[in-house]
Design a protein around this motif. Structure first.
Motif, mmCIF file in Angstrom:
data_model
loop_
_atom_site.group_PDB
_atom_site.id
_atom_site.type_symbol
_atom_site.label_atom_id
_atom_site.label_comp_id
_atom_site.label_asym_id
_atom_site.label_seq_id
_atom_site.Cartn_x
_atom_site.Cartn_y
_atom_site.Cartn_z
ATOM 1 N N SER A 271 25.100 -34.511 13.505
ATOM 2 C CA SER A 271 25.869 -33.970 11.892
ATOM 3 C C SER A 271 26.964 -33.704 11.756
ATOM 4 O O SER A 271 27.432 -33.270 10.825
ATOM 5 N N ARG A 272 27.279 -32.122 13.173
ATOM 6 C CA ARG A 272 28.194 -31.374 13.010
ATOM 7 C C ARG A 272 29.810 -32.444 13.538
ATOM 8 O O ARG A 272 30.848 -32.451 11.772
ATOM 9 N N TRP A 273 29.793 -33.356 13.848
ATOM 10 C CA TRP A 273 30.781 -34.213 14.581
ATOM 11 C C TRP A 273 31.097 -35.513 13.500
ATOM 12 O O TRP A 273 32.253 -36.388 13.821
ATOM 13 N N PHE A 274 29.717 -36.265 13.656
ATOM 14 C CA PHE A 274 29.788 -37.298 13.272
ATOM 15 C C PHE A 274 29.055 -37.185 11.522
ATOM 16 O O PHE A 274 29.566 -38.190 10.774
ATOM 17 N N TYR A 275 27.987 -37.557 10.855
ATOM 18 C CA TYR A 275 27.272 -38.121 10.657
ATOM 19 C C TYR A 275 26.350 -36.893 9.551
ATOM 20 O O TYR A 275 25.329 -36.198 10.956
ATOM 21 N N ASP A 276 25.450 -36.866 8.188
ATOM 22 C CA ASP A 276 24.744 -35.981 8.931
ATOM 23 C C ASP A 276 22.802 -36.823 8.934
ATOM 24 O O ASP A 276 22.952 -38.154 8.686
ATOM 25 N N CYS A 277 22.492 -35.795 10.492
ATOM 26 C CA CYS A 277 21.847 -36.679 10.918
ATOM 27 C C CYS A 277 19.956 -36.307 10.427
ATOM 28 O O CYS A 277 19.321 -35.731 10.920
ATOM 29 N N PRO A 278 19.111 -36.768 9.273
ATOM 30 C CA PRO A 278 18.197 -36.039 8.710
ATOM 31 C C PRO A 278 17.058 -35.899 9.962
ATOM 32 O O PRO A 278 17.545 -37.052 10.525
ATOM 33 N N TYR A 279 15.802 -35.599 10.208
ATOM 34 C CA TYR A 279 15.054 -35.780 10.934
ATOM 35 C C TYR A 279 14.909 -37.411 11.014
ATOM 36 O O TYR A 279 14.773 -37.947 12.518
ATOM 37 N N GLU A 280 14.114 -37.310 10.125
ATOM 38 C CA GLU A 280 13.474 -38.778 9.926
ATOM 39 C C GLU A 280 14.750 -40.084 11.108
ATOM 40 O O GLU A 280 14.082 -41.182 11.589
ATOM 41 N N MET A 281 16.282 -39.770 11.178
ATOM 42 C CA MET A 281 16.547 -40.734 11.173
ATOM 43 C C MET A 281 17.056 -40.237 12.890
ATOM 44 O O MET A 281 17.217 -41.312 14.078
ATOM 45 N N HIS A 282 16.738 -39.153 12.673
ATOM 46 C CA HIS A 282 16.604 -38.670 14.423
ATOM 47 C C HIS A 282 15.686 -38.996 14.865
ATOM 48 O O HIS A 282 16.073 -39.974 16.201
ATOM 49 N N ARG A 283 14.680 -39.422 15.161
ATOM 50 C CA ARG A 283 13.406 -40.285 15.190
ATOM 51 C C ARG A 283 13.663 -41.641 15.732
ATOM 52 O O ARG A 283 13.750 -42.124 16.672
ATOM 53 N N CYS A 284 14.485 -42.098 14.757
ATOM 54 C CA CYS A 284 15.131 -43.169 15.077
ATOM 55 C C CYS A 284 15.784 -43.514 16.310
ATOM 56 O O CYS A 284 15.987 -44.581 16.814
#
Length: 253
Positions: free
Chosen positions: A201-214
């Motif tokens: 999220s800090r360096w590239f793009y907002d990464c919510p938890y569901e995206m992180h799961r994927c």
């Protein structure tokens, strides 16, 4: 007295001009007129307008929409079933494309080269340029990809060094955690999984938890990502995937 053309335009999110055009071509003629001769739409007219807009959203030209809706043998429920099937197929297609974009972003970040087949398999046997102009107008690209591109374009050599230093530090600590036999659902592993998410999220793009799961699932299912993480410590890819899921659950449950 039914609904005025202005009211219907407001309900449906279309312009009065569009409704006039539909009337002119016989696609949606209002059932009633006021004493002054103004268009008045009934509930049945609104049902037909909904069907028209569904098919238009799915890309059907107006003449085909008219033919479908005016088929005397057509069952209204059959229209809804057909539209549901088409919309479901579109949703699945867009989800696959979103996953492909995430895959490409992660691959670029880690220096993994996708094969030509992998770059374009999401499009199947379709030529994406055939609909590029419409897609650009209607969708414009994913926010995550645009944000990643925007940020990366501003990074200096020193920024990339700091980014890599963070990756190296995190990698050492996670490998040590796995070596020590810490469980993937333990606090230490979940904290490092959260750190991993925040790094993205800090360096590239907002990464919510569901995206992180994927992403966690991809780290195991894709052999190159699995090799990348397992090179830090054998079994680390699966351990990280499970830690990502545990961390997401503790923050979203």
């Amino acid at each position: 007295m039914g609904y005025s053309v202005g009211q219907v335009a407001g309900f449906a999110g279309v312009t009065v001009r569009t409704l006039h055009h539909y009337d002119d071509i016989g696609l949606l003629a209002p059932s009633e007129r006021s004493h002054a001769g103004h268009r008045r739409y009934s509930d049945a007219d609104l049902d037909r307008l909904q069907q028209v807009l569904f098919y238009r959203e799915l890309g059907f030209p107006l003449d085909e929409v008219a033919a479908l809706l005016d088929d005397p043998d057509a069952d209204p429920r059959a229209h809804l079933r057909r539209q549901h099937e088409l919309l479901t197929a579109r949703i699945e297609k867009l989800q696959k494309m979103a996953a492909a974009v995430e895959h490409a972003m992660e691959a670029r970040k880690m220096g993994i080269n996708l094969t030509p087949e992998e770059r374009f398999e999401v499009f199947g046997d379709k030529d994406p340029e055939q609909y590029a102009e419409e897609a650009e107008e209607r969708w414009g690209g994913t926010e995550a990809y645009a944000e990643s591109q925007r940020r990366a374009a501003t990074y200096t050599k020193e920024d990339w060094k700091r980014l890599q230093a963070e990756v190296d530090d995190w990698s050492e600590r996670y490998a040590a955690l796995v070596a020590a036999g810490e469980p993937s659902a333990g606090e230490a592993a979940m904290d490092l999984a959260e750190e991993h998410r925040q790094h993205i999220s800090r360096w590239f793009y907002d990464c919510p938890y569901e995206m992180h799961r994927c992403l966690g699932d991809m780290y195991v299912s894709d052999e190159r990502f699995k090799a990348f993480y397992d090179a830090m410590r054998p079994g680390l890819a699966e351990h990280l995937r499970d830690a990502i899921k545990a961390n997401a659950s503790r923050h979203t449950s």
